[in-house]
Design an enzyme around this catalytic site. Structure first.
Site, PDB file in Angstrom:
ATOM      1  N   SER A   1       3.209  -2.077  10.373  1.00  0.00           N
ATOM      2  CA  SER A   1       4.644  -2.121  10.672  1.00  0.00           C
ATOM      3  C   SER A   1       5.294  -3.471  10.354  1.00  0.00           C
ATOM      4  CB  SER A   1       4.897  -1.722  12.131  1.00  0.00           C
ATOM      5  OG  SER A   1       4.506  -0.378  12.350  1.00  0.00           O
TER       6      SER A   1
ATOM      7  N   ASN B   1       0.878  -1.173   0.000  1.00  0.00           N
ATOM      8  CA  ASN B   1       0.000   0.000   0.000  1.00  0.00           C
ATOM      9  C   ASN B   1       0.913   1.220   0.000  1.00  0.00           C
ATOM     10  OD1 ASN B   1      -1.789   2.068   0.420  1.00  0.00           O
ATOM     11  ND2 ASN B   1      -2.442   1.415   2.467  1.00  0.00           N
TER      12      ASN B   1
ATOM     13  N   LYS C   1       0.195   4.236  -0.280  1.00  0.00           N
ATOM     14  CA  LYS C   1      -0.431   5.445   0.285  1.00  0.00           C
ATOM     15  C   LYS C   1      -0.158   6.633  -0.659  1.00  0.00           C
ATOM     16  CE  LYS C   1      -0.205   3.215   4.720  1.00  0.00           C
ATOM     17  NZ  LYS C   1      -0.074   3.274   6.156  1.00  0.00           N
TER      18      LYS C   1
ATOM     19  N   HIS D   1      -9.675   1.601   4.699  1.00  0.00           N
ATOM     20  CA  HIS D   1      -8.420   1.784   5.444  1.00  0.00           C
ATOM     21  C   HIS D   1      -8.645   2.824   6.541  1.00  0.00           C
ATOM     22  CE1 HIS D   1      -4.298   2.630   6.506  1.00  0.00           C
ATOM     23  NE2 HIS D   1      -3.943   1.542   5.843  1.00  0.00           N
TER      24      HIS D   1
ATOM     25  N   GLU E   1      -6.860   5.070   7.725  1.00  0.00           N
ATOM     26  CA  GLU E   1      -6.412   6.435   7.413  1.00  0.00           C
ATOM     27  C   GLU E   1      -7.492   7.202   6.651  1.00  0.00           C
ATOM     28  OE1 GLU E   1      -2.705   5.555   5.510  1.00  0.00           O
ATOM     29  OE2 GLU E   1      -1.748   5.128   7.442  1.00  0.00           O
TER      30      GLU E   1
ATOM     31  N   GLU F   1      -5.712  -4.734  10.426  1.00  0.00           N
ATOM     32  CA  GLU F   1      -4.716  -3.682  10.630  1.00  0.00           C
ATOM     33  C   GLU F   1      -5.009  -2.971  11.945  1.00  0.00           C
ATOM     34  OE1 GLU F   1      -2.644  -2.398   6.739  1.00  0.00           O
ATOM     35  OE2 GLU F   1      -4.269  -1.037   7.153  1.00  0.00           O
TER      36      GLU F   1
ATOM     37  N   GLY G   1       2.172   2.484  10.860  1.00  0.00           N
ATOM     38  CA  GLY G   1       3.112   3.599  10.776  1.00  0.00           C
ATOM     39  C   GLY G   1       3.817   3.919  12.086  1.00  0.00           C
TER      40      GLY G   1
HETATM   41  O1  LIG Z   1      -1.361   0.894   6.780  1.00  0.00           O
HETATM   42  C1  LIG Z   1      -0.608  -0.008   6.448  1.00  0.00           C
HETATM   43  C2  LIG Z   1      -0.855  -0.774   5.225  1.00  0.00           C
HETATM   44  O2  LIG Z   1      -2.126  -0.519   4.705  1.00  0.00           O
HETATM   45  C3  LIG Z   1       0.598  -0.325   7.233  1.00  0.00           C
HETATM   46  O3  LIG Z   1       1.517   0.712   7.110  1.00  0.00           O
HETATM   47  P1  LIG Z   1       2.989   0.504   7.686  1.00  0.00           P
HETATM   48  O4  LIG Z   1       3.479  -0.830   7.151  1.00  0.00           O
HETATM   49  O5  LIG Z   1       3.775   1.653   7.202  1.00  0.00           O
HETATM   50  O6  LIG Z   1       2.857   0.459   9.194  1.00  0.00           O
END
Ligand SMILES: O=C(CO)COP(=O)(O)O
Length: 250
Positions: free
Chosen positions: A212, A9, A11, A95, A97, A167, A173
């Protein structure tokens, strides 16, 4: 037997030159990996670039969101049919976010899941608890609510071929990964919850872990029962890291 799946992903990262290097390197570096399904979910403007570079490779590409409507006066939205025109296979829905920043409701997310399936896209439906929910002992309740919004709208048949990503919000993150046992427990809970309503779908649906994941923790996490792969954020932006994680899933 469920095939493992590793999805990057990206982002809101990348640019044409960087993407070119990353995608070319992945296409080359991962060409011998046949035991695992691999995909990268890129920002909308780079779907064409992903299609150009990844066509005829073993890496699929996807988007990070989709409109819940077929078409019409929805400024800024991108429909499932448009994604299909760019050869998209996967689309992330729900997601955290996005649900946090844009107040996406469970009902919206369920509609996006259904429209993605309707157009032959594979939705990657994200669920997970906040730290506060985990610490106050309502983690299973929180995940069950998110899951039920899909199960009630979409039913078991739509879960066929779909992907669920667990997640935990506190692990995204943060470099604070769920332990393999914490992740396994959540994945088993999700599968059991689905099995209670749709036993057939529970066996086939892939439940992948995100939060992570890196080359050092991937092998342990991805070898746990009920963990069918990973959804990778930061480490999907580095070709060597992403390749190591894909290989750890083999
Ligand atoms: O949100 C994530 C994948 O969709 C995870 O992000 P990270 O691997 O950067 O923690």
């Amino acid at each position: 037997m469920r095939r493992k799946l590793v999805v990057g992903n990206w982002k809101m990262n990348g640019n044409l030159a960087q993407n070119n290097r990353l995608l070319e390197k992945l296409a080359h570096g991962l060409q011998d990996v046949s035991q695992v399904d691999i995909a990268v979910c890129v920002p909308y403007p780079y779907l064409f670039q992903a299609q150009q570079i990844l066509a005829n490779t073993n890496i699929a590409w996807g988007a990070q969101n989709v409109a819940k409507h077929e078409n019409g006066a929805y400024t800024g939205e991108v429909s499932a049919a448009m994604l299909k025109e760019f050869g998209v296979s996967y689309v992330i829905v729900g997601h955290s976010e996005r649900s946090d920043a844009y107040c996406e409701s469970d009902a919206n997310i369920a509609d996006k899941f259904a429209i993605a399936k309707h157009h032959g896209l594979i939705p990657i439906f994200c669920v997970g608890e906040t730290l506060q929910e985990r610490e106050s002992g309502v983690m299973e309740y929180a995940i069950a609510n998110q899951l039920d919004s899909i199960l009630s709208v979409s039913g078991g048949a739509l879960l066929d071929q779909a992907v669920i990503a667990y997640e935990p919000v506190w692990a995204i993150g943060t470099n604070r990964t769920a332990t393999p046992d914490q992740a396994r427990a959540a994945h088993s809970f999700i599968r059991e919850r689905i099995a209670a309503q749709h036993p057939g779908a529970a066996e086939t649906v892939r439940i992948i872990y995100g939060g992570s994941v890196n080359p050092r923790n991937a092998a342990q996490l991805l070898s746990m029962p009920d963990i069918d792969g990973g959804l990778i954020g930061r480490c999907s932006l580095d070709a060597d890291d992403f390749e190591s994680i894909c290989r750890a899933a083999c």
